[in-house]
Design an enzyme around this catalytic site. Structure first.
Site, mmCIF file in Angstrom:
data_model
loop_
_atom_site.group_PDB
_atom_site.id
_atom_site.type_symbol
_atom_site.label_atom_id
_atom_site.label_comp_id
_atom_site.label_asym_id
_atom_site.label_seq_id
_atom_site.Cartn_x
_atom_site.Cartn_y
_atom_site.Cartn_z
ATOM 1 N N TYR A 1 0.842 -1.205 0.000
ATOM 2 C CA TYR A 1 0.000 0.000 0.000
ATOM 3 C C TYR A 1 0.876 1.254 0.000
ATOM 4 O O TYR A 1 0.667 2.183 -0.788
ATOM 5 C CB TYR A 1 -0.909 -0.041 1.226
ATOM 6 C CG TYR A 1 -1.895 1.096 1.326
ATOM 7 C CD1 TYR A 1 -3.044 1.124 0.531
ATOM 8 C CD2 TYR A 1 -1.691 2.155 2.204
ATOM 9 C CE1 TYR A 1 -3.947 2.157 0.618
ATOM 10 C CE2 TYR A 1 -2.590 3.191 2.304
ATOM 11 C CZ TYR A 1 -3.722 3.197 1.514
ATOM 12 O OH TYR A 1 -4.623 4.229 1.609
ATOM 13 N N LYS B 1 1.321 4.184 -2.862
ATOM 14 C CA LYS B 1 1.013 5.597 -2.615
ATOM 15 C C LYS B 1 2.239 6.484 -2.864
ATOM 16 O O LYS B 1 2.102 7.632 -3.267
ATOM 17 C CB LYS B 1 0.472 5.782 -1.195
ATOM 18 C CG LYS B 1 -0.901 5.134 -0.976
ATOM 19 C CD LYS B 1 -1.965 5.733 -1.899
ATOM 20 C CE LYS B 1 -3.353 5.146 -1.612
ATOM 21 N NZ LYS B 1 -4.381 5.646 -2.541
#
Ligand SMILES: NC(=O)c1ccc[n+]([C@@H]2O[C@H](COP(=O)([O-])OP(=O)(O)OC[C@H]3O[C@@H](n4cnc5c(N)ncnc54)[C@H](OP(=O)(O)O)[C@@H]3O)[C@@H](O)[C@H]2O)c1
Length: 244
Positions: free
Chosen positions: A160, A164
């Site tokens: 994740y 990002k």
């Protein structure tokens, strides 16, 4: 600040990915309240239809466009259909995203691949697809939904966090490339936000202490309605007491 002071989006067309739940749903509702026609994108058509009904019940306008943002042809169709039926795209908000948590030592390759495919490749595909129309119009705003994980390290979030960071890097480069074309590119990095994303996470932070999706939507609205000539490029929105 009242919504009318923000400027309004009457006559504008906004594409919102991840519009079926959580942050994307709140963004779609907020932008529709400002008068925009909203193209609602996610994979689950029934959730998009529910959001469309909510928007229409409040007097707004929305179109359901079921799309997997990691699918190049599907994203191209989302944008070409929106342009064919609505004639323009003034704003793109990329809120489609997935999250899988766990230590790298136990991570599944399939989870890594899906996270990067949706959170990074999907953002790239959606941005690239709207650029020709925005560059031709010499205006437009792209808001990519980032995360506080690029500022604060969260163990168990490697895929994740990597996705990002990728989103942030892509957005920074794109912002420079689009500057001469009058197109604004910004990242709205949210802290923990009370959405269904947390439903599958074991031992999540207290929901009561999270940011509300409506507050993220309000920040997105500010980025989209800022007068031309100014641009909010990197916005971080946190719960006031500072938890993730
Ligand atoms: N919640 C937080 O604490 C938080 C904090 C910072 C940033 N964010 C970011 O904000 C964004 C939205 O998160 P959220 O919390 O609102 O999540 P959510 O409640 O789980 O909603 C995610 C949305 O993305 C859609 N989506 C997932 N995969 C997709 C795909 N391949 N193609 C198209 N749509 C897809 C989902 O619909 P379908 O599954 O039907 O496709 C759903 O509408 C994400 O990028 C997330 O990383 C969230």
């Amino acid at each position: 600040m009242s919504s009318s002071e923000l400027g309004g989006l009457a006559g504008q067309v906004v594409v919102v990915t991840g519009a079926g739940r959580g942050i994307g749903r709140a963004v779609a509702q907020a932008f529709a309240r400002e008068g925009a026609v909203v193209a609602l994108c996610a994979r689950s058509a029934h959730e998009l239809t529910a959001v469309q009904r909510e928007i229409e019940a409040a007097g707004g306008r929305a179109v359901v466009r079921p799309t997997d943002v990691s699918d190049e042809a599907a994203v191209a169709a989302l944008v070409s259909e929106t342009l064919r039926t609505s004639g323009r795209i003034d704003c793109l908000v990329t809120a489609a995203g997935v999250a899988a948590f766990g230590p790298v030592a136990e991570a599944k390759t399939s989870e890594w691949d899906e996270t990067v495919a949706v959170n990074l490749r999907g953002v790239f595909l959606c941005c690239r697809a709207v650029l020709p129309a925005m560059m031709a119009a010499r205006r437009g705003t792209i808001i990519n939904i980032g995360s506080i994980v690029t500022s604060r390290t969260l163990p168990g979030s490697a895929a994740y966090t990597a996705s990002k960071y990728g989103l942030l890097g892509l957005s920074r480069v794109l912002a420079e490339e689009m500057r001469p074309h009058g197109v604004r590119v910004g990242v709205l990095s949210a802290g923990a936000t009370d959405t269904p994303l947390w439903d599958a996470v074991p031992n999540p932070p207290s929901r009561a202490r999270m940011v509300r999706p409506e507050q993220v939507a309000r920040a997105a609205l500010l980025m989209a309605t800022l007068e031309p000539g100014a641009t909010l490029e990197e916005v971080t929105l946190l719960p006031q007491d500072g938890i993730l």
